[in-house]
Design an enzyme around this catalytic site. Structure first.
Site, PDB file in Angstrom:
ATOM      1  N   GLU A 141      -3.182 -12.449  -3.825  1.00 55.44           N
ATOM      2  CA  GLU A 141      -4.595 -12.364  -4.170  1.00 55.44           C
ATOM      3  C   GLU A 141      -4.941 -10.888  -4.300  1.00 55.44           C
ATOM      4  OE1 GLU A 141      -4.079 -16.121  -1.864  1.00 55.44           O
ATOM      5  OE2 GLU A 141      -3.824 -14.054  -1.206  1.00 55.44           O
ATOM      6  N   ALA A 163       0.835  -1.205   0.000  1.00 51.67           N
ATOM      7  CA  ALA A 163       0.000   0.000   0.000  1.00 51.67           C
ATOM      8  C   ALA A 163       0.869   1.254   0.000  1.00 51.67           C
ATOM      9  CB  ALA A 163      -0.920   0.014   1.217  1.00 51.67           C
ATOM     10  N   ILE A 164       0.321   2.293  -0.597  1.00 52.88           N
ATOM     11  CA  ILE A 164       0.956   3.612  -0.672  1.00 52.88           C
ATOM     12  C   ILE A 164      -0.040   4.628  -0.126  1.00 52.88           C
ATOM     13  CG2 ILE A 164       1.816   5.396  -2.276  1.00 52.88           C
ATOM     14  CD1 ILE A 164       3.692   3.123  -2.395  1.00 52.88           C
ATOM     15  N   ASN A 181     -10.259  -4.639  -8.494  1.00 52.30           N
ATOM     16  CA  ASN A 181      -9.111  -3.733  -8.359  1.00 52.30           C
ATOM     17  C   ASN A 181      -8.265  -3.761  -9.638  1.00 52.30           C
ATOM     18  OD1 ASN A 181      -6.976  -2.148  -7.588  1.00 52.30           O
ATOM     19  ND2 ASN A 181      -6.760  -3.088  -5.561  1.00 52.30           N
ATOM     20  N   TYR A 239       0.292  -5.647 -11.361  1.00 58.83           N
ATOM     21  CA  TYR A 239       0.821  -6.997 -11.189  1.00 58.83           C
ATOM     22  C   TYR A 239       1.114  -7.645 -12.542  1.00 58.83           C
ATOM     23  CZ  TYR A 239      -0.919  -6.249  -6.456  1.00 58.83           C
ATOM     24  OH  TYR A 239      -1.164  -5.731  -5.205  1.00 58.83           O
TER      25      TYR A 239
END
Length: 163
Positions: free
Chosen positions: A115, A82-83, A120, A127
């Site tokens: 996952e 996360a950012i 998203n 990815y």
């Protein structure tokens, strides 16, 4: 971890997460996820899980992102990445994932899995750009809305260790 993780890159640096990082990580966690981990979960990961490896991404010494994985035999399972919202859209997630993949490879991992919510699309594109491919679905994986998760796998490039 190698010294490379402390090297600055355009004002950004990476280092292992510590207990002292948890308050900042919780801010990022709550901004990023509808099902955020608890402070206790992070504390347990850092203190009790021998398979866990977590990185913090800093901008001029301030934590702006983090990533974690479990390393089991020769496979790394991404637990979270996360950012901070204010830093999104600058390709920093790409850089953070690259650092996590490099760290995994440098400690002997040859594959990585994760996952991601079916909805998203931004994360899924990141990815895929990094070599992850879909390997199926986990039906109803997310407890907040029972959304499915896409299972993704990537072979890790072999990185050179930095002296």
């Amino acid at each position: 971890m190698e010294q490379r993780n402390n090297e600055e890159h355009d004002g950004f640096s990476f280092r292992p997460m510590t207990i002292e990082d948890i308050p900042n990580v919780m801010v990022i966690e709550h901004e990023a996820f509808t099902l955020p981990w608890s402070e206790t979960a992070f504390r347990n990961e850092l203190m009790n899980n021998l398979f866990a490896k977590y990185l913090v991404m800093e901008n001029d010494g301030e934590p702006i992102g983090y990533a974690g994985m479990w390393t089991i035999v020769d496979e790394a399972h991404v637990t979270n990445i996360a950012i901070l919202e204010a830093y999104r859209g600058r390709k920093l997630g790409d850089r953070l994932l690259e650092e996590l993949m490099e760290t995994a490879s440098n400690i002997g991992m040859i594959r990585m899995t994760l996952e991601v919510r079916v909805s998203n699309i931004i994360a899924r594109r990141l990815y895929e750009k990094k070599g992850f491919v879909s390997a199926g679905l986990r039906k109803g994986y997310y407890s907040d809305n029972h959304e499915d998760a896409v299972i993704m796998w990537a072979d890790l490039p072999q990185y050179e260790e930095y002296e």
